[in-house]
Design a protein around this motif. Structure first.
Motif, short mmCIF file in Angstrom:
data_model
loop_
_atom_site.label_atom_id
_atom_site.label_comp_id
_atom_site.label_asym_id
_atom_site.label_seq_id
_atom_site.Cartn_x
_atom_site.Cartn_y
_atom_site.Cartn_z
N HIS A 14 -103.01 62.95 -56.34
CA HIS A 14 -103.44 62.00 -55.33
C HIS A 14 -104.91 62.19 -54.97
O HIS A 14 -105.33 63.31 -54.65
CB HIS A 14 -102.59 62.15 -54.06
N VAL A 15 -105.67 61.11 -55.02
CA VAL A 15 -107.06 61.11 -54.54
C VAL A 15 -107.08 60.32 -53.24
O VAL A 15 -106.78 59.13 -53.23
CB VAL A 15 -108.01 60.49 -55.57
N VAL A 16 -107.40 61.00 -52.15
CA VAL A 16 -107.37 60.40 -50.83
C VAL A 16 -108.80 60.36 -50.27
O VAL A 16 -109.50 61.38 -50.30
CB VAL A 16 -106.47 61.21 -49.87
N THR A 17 -109.18 59.19 -49.79
CA THR A 17 -110.49 59.01 -49.17
C THR A 17 -110.31 58.79 -47.68
O THR A 17 -109.51 57.95 -47.26
CB THR A 17 -111.24 57.81 -49.78
N LEU A 22 -110.41 63.89 -51.10
CA LEU A 22 -109.49 64.98 -51.37
C LEU A 22 -108.72 64.70 -52.66
O LEU A 22 -108.21 63.58 -52.83
CB LEU A 22 -108.49 65.12 -50.21
N GLY A 23 -108.61 65.68 -53.53
CA GLY A 23 -107.82 65.51 -54.74
C GLY A 23 -106.81 66.63 -54.88
O GLY A 23 -107.21 67.80 -54.97
N GLU A 24 -105.53 66.28 -54.84
CA GLU A 24 -104.48 67.31 -54.92
C GLU A 24 -103.25 66.77 -55.65
O GLU A 24 -102.89 65.61 -55.49
CB GLU A 24 -104.03 67.74 -53.52
N PRO A 25 -102.56 67.62 -56.42
CA PRO A 25 -101.28 67.22 -57.02
C PRO A 25 -100.15 67.37 -56.02
O PRO A 25 -100.24 68.14 -55.07
CB PRO A 25 -101.11 68.23 -58.17
N ASP A 26 -99.11 66.59 -56.22
CA ASP A 26 -97.83 66.83 -55.54
C ASP A 26 -96.90 67.39 -56.59
O ASP A 26 -96.37 66.65 -57.45
CB ASP A 26 -97.28 65.53 -54.95
N TRP A 27 -96.68 68.70 -56.55
CA TRP A 27 -95.88 69.35 -57.58
C TRP A 27 -94.40 68.98 -57.48
O TRP A 27 -93.63 69.20 -58.42
CB TRP A 27 -96.07 70.86 -57.54
N GLY A 28 -94.00 68.37 -56.36
CA GLY A 28 -92.63 67.87 -56.28
C GLY A 28 -92.38 66.70 -57.20
O GLY A 28 -91.22 66.36 -57.49
N THR A 29 -93.45 66.05 -57.67
CA THR A 29 -93.31 64.93 -58.61
C THR A 29 -93.27 65.40 -60.06
O THR A 29 -93.13 64.58 -60.97
CB THR A 29 -94.47 63.93 -58.45
N LEU A 30 -93.42 66.70 -60.28
CA LEU A 30 -93.44 67.23 -61.64
C LEU A 30 -92.10 66.98 -62.33
O LEU A 30 -91.04 67.37 -61.83
CB LEU A 30 -93.73 68.73 -61.62
N ASP A 84 -111.20 69.71 -54.19
CA ASP A 84 -110.63 69.40 -55.50
C ASP A 84 -109.60 70.48 -55.85
O ASP A 84 -109.97 71.59 -56.24
CB ASP A 84 -111.76 69.37 -56.53
N ARG A 85 -108.30 70.17 -55.65
CA ARG A 85 -107.20 71.08 -55.97
C ARG A 85 -107.36 72.41 -55.23
O ARG A 85 -107.02 73.47 -55.75
CB ARG A 85 -107.12 71.31 -57.49
N VAL A 86 -107.86 72.35 -54.01
CA VAL A 86 -108.10 73.54 -53.20
C VAL A 86 -107.06 73.69 -52.10
O VAL A 86 -106.54 74.78 -51.85
CB VAL A 86 -109.52 73.49 -52.59
N LEU A 87 -106.71 72.58 -51.44
CA LEU A 87 -105.81 72.66 -50.29
C LEU A 87 -104.40 73.09 -50.69
O LEU A 87 -103.65 73.57 -49.83
CB LEU A 87 -105.77 71.32 -49.56
N GLN A 88 -104.04 72.96 -51.95
CA GLN A 88 -102.73 73.45 -52.38
C GLN A 88 -102.64 74.98 -52.28
O GLN A 88 -101.55 75.54 -52.27
CB GLN A 88 -102.42 73.00 -53.80
#
Length: 258
Positions: A252-255, A143-151, A115-119
């Motif tokens: 993004h939440v990826v399973t 997996l749950g991560e933001p794409d900061w390029g979409t900010l 959860d927001r770890v792999l960033q």
């Protein structure tokens, strides 16, 4: 420019994680992740990068008294806090460990989550391979991560928004585009990606957005790094504090299945 709408002092990391968890955004994406995990009673679940244990009680409830929940984190203070907060849950333990080298046996877990770890990690691909290694065949990783390029932070001068977003992805976050990269990286690690679920919160008030984004603090760092001039930074922050406000970023939440 200094305005009372902006935080000037970085929050304590544990306090930041706690307040994000109870925000509207936090509640939404965490519920989505928990549903995607499809935890069953008796499962063994590992929370990779558990922080202060925010999500361990919900996982404990899902596995029941016959299951096992392990929280793993590299930060001693976070692990100690997680252990204290879950001391009453006998099926939960928290352990100090590196996601790149998990102290778990092969095929020992039914479910895993990050959860927001792999960033933030040094090598997301290695961490994903380790997650796959510890999952049993058919086990799920969510997996749950933001794409900061979409900010996007709306401003009359679009170049300032572009500069701010570029600084975030270039410097503020180690793996700033990880959200959109997750499906590819998971597939390359040997996992079967079964679902990608985007969540895009819309912030219409600068105060709640600043609690997540740290707008003024990040802007000052962007000035020091040469992405903004000082006058442009003042113009940028003045509009954010006083004008109509809108900001979005896609999470993004990826399973994926082992």
């Amino acid at each position: 420019m200094t305005s009372p709408v902006f935080e000037t002092v970085p929050p304590d990391p544990i306090a930041y994680l706690d307040r994000l968890a109870v925000s509207e955004l936090g509640r939404e994406y965490k519920a989505t992740m928990l549903a995607a995990l499809a935890v069953e009673p008796g499962h063994t679940v590992v929370d990779l990068g558990c922080g202060p244990g925010t999500d361990l009680p919900a996982l404990a409830e899902a596995v029941g008294s016959g299951g096992t929940v392990l929280g793993v984190d590299h930060d001693r203070e976070a692990v100690d806090t997680a252990a204290d907060r879950t001391a009453h849950l006998l099926q939960v333990s928290a352990r100090l460990a590196d996601l790149h080298e998990l102290p778990l046996a092969d095929a020992s877990c039914d479910r895993a989550r990050t959860d927001r770890v792999l960033q933030h990690v040094a090598d997301p691909s290695l961490a994903l391979r380790e997650a796959r290694r510890v999952l049993r065949p058919g086990g799920l990783l969510v997996l749950g991560e933001p794409d900061w390029g979409t900010l996007t932070v709306d401003h009359p001068d679009a170049a300032l928004t572009a500069a701010y977003t570029r600084y975030v992805t270039d410097h503020a976050v180690r793996n700033g585009r990880i959200g959109s990269q997750l499906p590819r990286l998971a597939a390359e690690s040997g996992l079967d990606v079964v679902d990608v679920h985007p969540i895009t919160p819309v912030f219409r008030q600068v105060g709640p957005a600043d609690l997540v984004l740290g707008l003024q603090r990040v802007t000052r760092r962007a000035v020091a790094a040469g992405y903004f001039s000082a006058p442009d930074a003042d113009r940028w922050l003045t509009h954010l504090a006083t004008g109509p406000f809108l900001a979005t970023v896609t999470f993004h939440v990826v399973t994926a299945r082992a």
